[in-house]
Design a protein around this motif. Sequence first.
Motif: not given
Lengths: 366, 311
Positions: A82, A86, A88, A90, A103, A131, B205, B208-209, B214, B218, B222-223, B226, B308, B311
């Motif tokens: 992208f 994009a 993630y 976290h 997945n 990250k 995001i 992308a998932a 996903a 999930r 996971h998205i 969080p 936080g 993780g």
Amino acid sequence: MTAHIEIQNVSKRYGSLTVLDGLSLTINANEFMVFLGPSGCGKSTLLRMIAGLESVDDGTISINGERIDNLPPGQRDIAMVFQSYALYPHMTVADNMAFGLRNIGLPAEVISARVAEAARMLEIGHLLERKPGQLSGGQRQRVAIGRAIVKEPKAFLFDEPLSNLDAALRVRTRVELAQLRNRVRSTMIFVTHDQIEAMTLADRIVVMNNRKIEQIGTPMEIYSRPASRFVATFVGSPTMNFLPVGLSGENGFARAKLPDGTDLQTAIRLEGINGSGHSLGIRAEAVKLANGTAATTTGKVEVIERLGDRTLLYTRLKEGSVVIAEDVGNSRIAIGDQVALALDGARTHLFNAEGRAWHNEGVGHG
Amino acid sequence: MAEATLSGSASAAKAATRQAVQNVNAPLWRHAVFVAPYLFFFVTLLVVPLFWSMWLSLHKADAFGVGRFVGIDNYLRLFRDKIFIQSVGNTFYFVFLTVPALALIGLLLALALNRKTKSAAALRAVYFSSSVLSVTIVTLIWRIVFIGNFGLLATVYGWFGATAPAFLSDPKLTMIGIAIATVWWCIGLPMMLFLSALQQVPREIYEAAALDNASRWRTLWHITLPSIRRTFVLVIIIEIVLQFQLFGQARLMTQGGPNNVSKPIVLYIYEAAFTKWDLGLGAAASEILFILIMIAAMAQYFISRRRGEEG
């Protein structure tokens, strides 16, 4: 296996607004195809339709003969990078790359092997535990590409991936993408509005404008034989010179009468040229300073752009039109000078008022 | 001389220019004018009473005035008072009942209503509408639901020949009854906070998932979750602070009964200060409540922050 992508008559509408109108296109396996066009021409929409992020209102999209436009994005076996990356936010870099593989339930050792290999290829091994927030723009870019690579997809889709990088990094990443392309043999589709990215990376370019495809061709075809006045204007820097001309014939080839009355013999066959309001197109590199006899016309220099290896002279002809000419890097011409210009008639193009183009007989003659 | 004056005025002009281009964000005393009105009310209505009640809690005081200094005597009396200890327990029980329920139900509603359809917008308004009601109306509504023999609940149970649980009189159920009414009343705010957090998550995001294959579960785990973790902590802290201050519902639905099983700390404070006019004792109980709320909110904050970082 890489993807042979067949797009047939696809349209996209948002309410009464048509974004793409009956588009057809074939992308060969292992081909690097670039969608090039100005903002809002529909190129990103077309890419997102291939990815499954936009629905297809009409027409079909197939990969290797199998229709995919009704499949969810995850089942199309493609990966996308992208513009905003994009990632993630976290998840660590390693998790970002592994997420898609987890997945689909790949064994952990396969996942870690693929992540390690991609990290090695992209030189991001030392970033795996960080990250995205702790990475620079260029590093994020690599992670986004890594996330695509580990999936070993049939096709890679890139949505203006270089536009968020600074100028120097963009050039470097462009070269790296070209190298990557040689290592990862796969079909790649790259969307950009930057003609240099398109010219340097593409096997073939699709020039799009106003919901439609203007031309599909290799970079040199697009550059030397633009299918329309739009393509001629959009591709190439500085932009092509256009002069309104009257046409006559000699030995079957068109002879153009320039606005100041001088005649220029072209290598374009007169036969078949139709329409009215013709103009002659000629790139700056085909307009040189003349040494006396060979002069086609004369003009007064108004602006000088020194690019180092060459100098661009913006000259105004007697009747008022502007022609950009090219001179050597250390040109001694000054603003206000009267210069004699030699237009290379063999490297000209003709356009009618509708924008249709005619070229000389030779291919890739420049 | 003239030259000197000239150069002097020139340098003054230069200095003036320099002054003019100084950082516009630099602190200036006159900026205080803009915060003064707020500061005035903050100090007079919050800071002064806070310290005054601390001072009061160390004195014997009643409706006729502040008496002698008694040190921590009021606090010792509190800890010897079984009803106070019970009210602390009741309050913790209430917080335990309401805060997780508010956070989870608020999150579920937000997830369900985070879409652009008209029905979702209407439902958002419906779920938020209870928040604008006053506590009197809320307790009235729930008394009508819970009241024995002819309440809504009793009627519905009656259709099936069953006896409705006595949320207003059964000692085991009164706190739960108050908690149900409170969750119904307060669900709007957590839902809105979660909704605004969900709408902040960049669309790319999720795209992308989707390309990463996903599943919905999930993607949620996971998205989405969080991404809104900070809001979750915020909701928990806000609700802990709010629900520790339970008063109106308990006062109006059960009067703290039966046998003090639904008496929260604030009701105890109210009775001590304004029924028995033992202002020192009431102030001391207020300080205890203040400390409890602070500890609970801080603990939640630090725990979530450490997680936080890991993780």
